[in-house]
Design an enzyme around this catalytic site. Structure first.
Site, PDB file in Angstrom:
ATOM      1  N   HIS A  18       5.629  22.842  29.051  1.00 16.26           N
ATOM      2  CA  HIS A  18       6.272  23.856  27.699  1.00 16.26           C
ATOM      3  C   HIS A  18       5.032  24.157  26.969  1.00 16.26           C
ATOM      4  CE1 HIS A  18       7.968  24.326  24.121  1.00 16.26           C
ATOM      5  NE2 HIS A  18       9.160  24.315  24.665  1.00 16.26           N
TER       6      HIS A  18
ATOM      7  N   SER B 175      14.995  30.790  20.950  1.00 16.99           N
ATOM      8  CA  SER B 175      15.752  30.954  19.890  1.00 16.99           C
ATOM      9  C   SER B 175      17.026  31.520  20.550  1.00 16.99           C
ATOM     10  CB  SER B 175      15.244  32.386  18.918  1.00 16.99           C
ATOM     11  OG  SER B 175      14.185  31.734  18.077  1.00 16.99           O
TER      12      SER B 175
ATOM     13  N   GLU C 121       9.607  31.243  28.766  1.00 16.52           N
ATOM     14  CA  GLU C 121       9.978  31.151  27.173  1.00 16.52           C
ATOM     15  C   GLU C 121       8.579  31.832  26.397  1.00 16.52           C
ATOM     16  OE1 GLU C 121      12.251  27.400  26.300  1.00 16.52           O
ATOM     17  OE2 GLU C 121      10.215  26.624  26.282  1.00 16.52           O
TER      18      GLU C 121
ATOM     19  N   GLU D 127       4.492  24.036  23.691  1.00 16.31           N
ATOM     20  CA  GLU D 127       4.006  23.007  22.953  1.00 16.31           C
ATOM     21  C   GLU D 127       2.805  22.157  23.598  1.00 16.31           C
ATOM     22  OE1 GLU D 127       7.891  21.997  21.676  1.00 16.31           O
ATOM     23  OE2 GLU D 127       8.089  23.912  20.770  1.00 16.31           O
TER      24      GLU D 127
ATOM     25  N   ASN E 237      16.394  21.235  25.281  1.00 15.03           N
ATOM     26  CA  ASN E 237      15.036  20.564  25.112  1.00 15.03           C
ATOM     27  C   ASN E 237      15.127  19.935  23.640  1.00 15.03           C
ATOM     28  OD1 ASN E 237      12.426  19.680  24.827  1.00 15.03           O
ATOM     29  ND2 ASN E 237      11.596  21.603  24.850  1.00 15.03           N
TER      30      ASN E 237
ATOM     31  N   GLY F 144      11.561  28.866  18.526  1.00 13.88           N
ATOM     32  CA  GLY F 144      11.605  28.275  17.054  1.00 13.88           C
ATOM     33  C   GLY F 144      11.658  29.348  15.920  1.00 13.88           C
TER      34      GLY F 144
ATOM     35  N   LYS G 297      13.152  18.033  22.048  1.00 12.36           N
ATOM     36  CA  LYS G 297      11.628  17.817  21.634  1.00 12.36           C
ATOM     37  C   LYS G 297      11.502  16.616  21.053  1.00 12.36           C
ATOM     38  CE  LYS G 297      11.586  22.914  21.427  1.00 12.36           C
ATOM     39  NZ  LYS G 297      10.952  23.969  20.934  1.00 12.36           N
TER      40      LYS G 297
HETATM   41  P1  13P Z   1      14.373  27.233  20.356  1.00 11.73           P
HETATM   42  O1  13P Z   1      15.677  27.370  20.914  1.00 11.73           O
HETATM   43  O2  13P Z   1      14.524  26.440  19.023  1.00 11.73           O
HETATM   44  O3  13P Z   1      13.705  28.430  20.010  1.00 11.73           O
HETATM   45  O4  13P Z   1      13.285  26.520  21.312  1.00 11.73           O
HETATM   46  C1  13P Z   1      13.082  26.917  22.699  1.00 11.73           C
HETATM   47  C2  13P Z   1      12.154  25.919  23.403  1.00 11.73           C
HETATM   48  O5  13P Z   1      11.155  25.697  23.129  1.00 11.73           O
HETATM   49  C3  13P Z   1      12.966  25.312  24.463  1.00 11.73           C
HETATM   50  O6  13P Z   1      12.405  24.704  25.267  1.00 11.73           O
END
Ligand code: 13P
Length: 246
Positions: free
Chosen positions: A92, A208, A162, A94, A6, A168, A8
């Site tokens: 997601h 992560s 997740e 976010e 992903n 992150g 983003k």
């Molecule tokens: P990270 O791997 O940067 O923690 O992000 C995970 C994520 O949100 C994938 O959709």
């Protein structure tokens, strides 16, 4: 193991082109069908052009709850389909936290995606506060069941667990935590549909994931792959996660 990246809000069409050309070379001798990339919407046409003829999958990070009309700035799943996308990422954390996406909207987007013959990848996850309050399983169950509201047992979905606190942050859920949650999710799918629906549904872990922790997490029963953010932005680390987990 499935490796989904992903991106983003990263990688312009030009950057997408150079990344995917490199990925095609790096994944040449690997099982390309296990790779999925989610570029930003404006880079999808480039992904479609570069990945045409390969087995690498790609998809959109979000779609609108409507297909067309007076909805300035939205992304239609019809257009996503025209670009031959394979997947749509839905719900997601976010989107849920920054754009106030609700469970009902997630369910609608899942339906629209399936109606176009595309595969929804549904994201669910608890916050740190919810985990500390002992609410993890209740939250996950309600998010998952809400997202499946308009799905029938003959259809196919992918679920990405997740934990919000692991996204992150460099904090990864431990193998035991992931094991516990993924077994729980598989059981929900069995109860809601049946054994065969649960068995055919890939359960991905995200939060992560790095080359250094992928091997350990890949050993967890009921983990079928990863949804990777930061470490999917470089071909080297993305490929290394695949290698370390397969
Ligand atoms: P990270 O791997 O940067 O923690 O992000 C995970 C994520 O949100 C994938 O959709």
């Amino acid at each position: 193991m499935i490796c989904a990246g992903n991106w983003k809000l990263n990688k312009s069409p030009k950057e997408t082109e150079s990344f995917l050309k490199k990925l095609l070379i790096a994944a040449d001798q690997l099982d390309q069908s296990k790779f999925i990339v989610f570029p930003p919407a404006l880079s999808l046409a480039k992904a479609s052009e570069i990945l045409n003829g390969s087995k690498i999958n790609y998809g959109c990070q979000n779609i609108s709850t409507v297909n067309s009309g007076a909805f300035t700035g939205e992304t239609s799943v019809d257009h996503v389909k025209e670009l031959n996308c394979d997947f749509v990422l839905i719900g997601h954390s976010e989107r849920r936290s920054l754009f106030a996406e609700t469970d009902d909207e997630v369910a609608t987007k899942v339906r629209l995606t399936l109606d176009q013959g595309l595969k929804p990848m549904i994201c669910i996850g608890e916050t740190l506060k919810q985990r500390e309050a002992g609410e993890t399983k209740n939250i996950l169950k309600s998010q998952l069941l809400a997202s499946l509201e308009k799905v029938s047992s003959t259809e196919s979905i992918t679920v990405a667990y997740e934990p919000v606190w692991a996204i992150g942050t460099g904090k990864v859920a431990g193998p035991e935590q992931v094991n516990d949650v993924h077994n729980f999710l598989r059981d929900i799918l069995i109860k809601k549909f049946d054994e065969s629906f649960a068995a055919k549904t890939p359960l991905l872990y995200g939060g992560s994931v790095k080359p250094t922790n992928a091997a350990e997490l890949a050993k967890v029963e009921n983990v079928d792959g990863f949804l990777i953010g930061g470490a999917s932005l470089q071909v080297e680390s993305f490929i290394q996660i695949y290698r370390n987990s397969n």
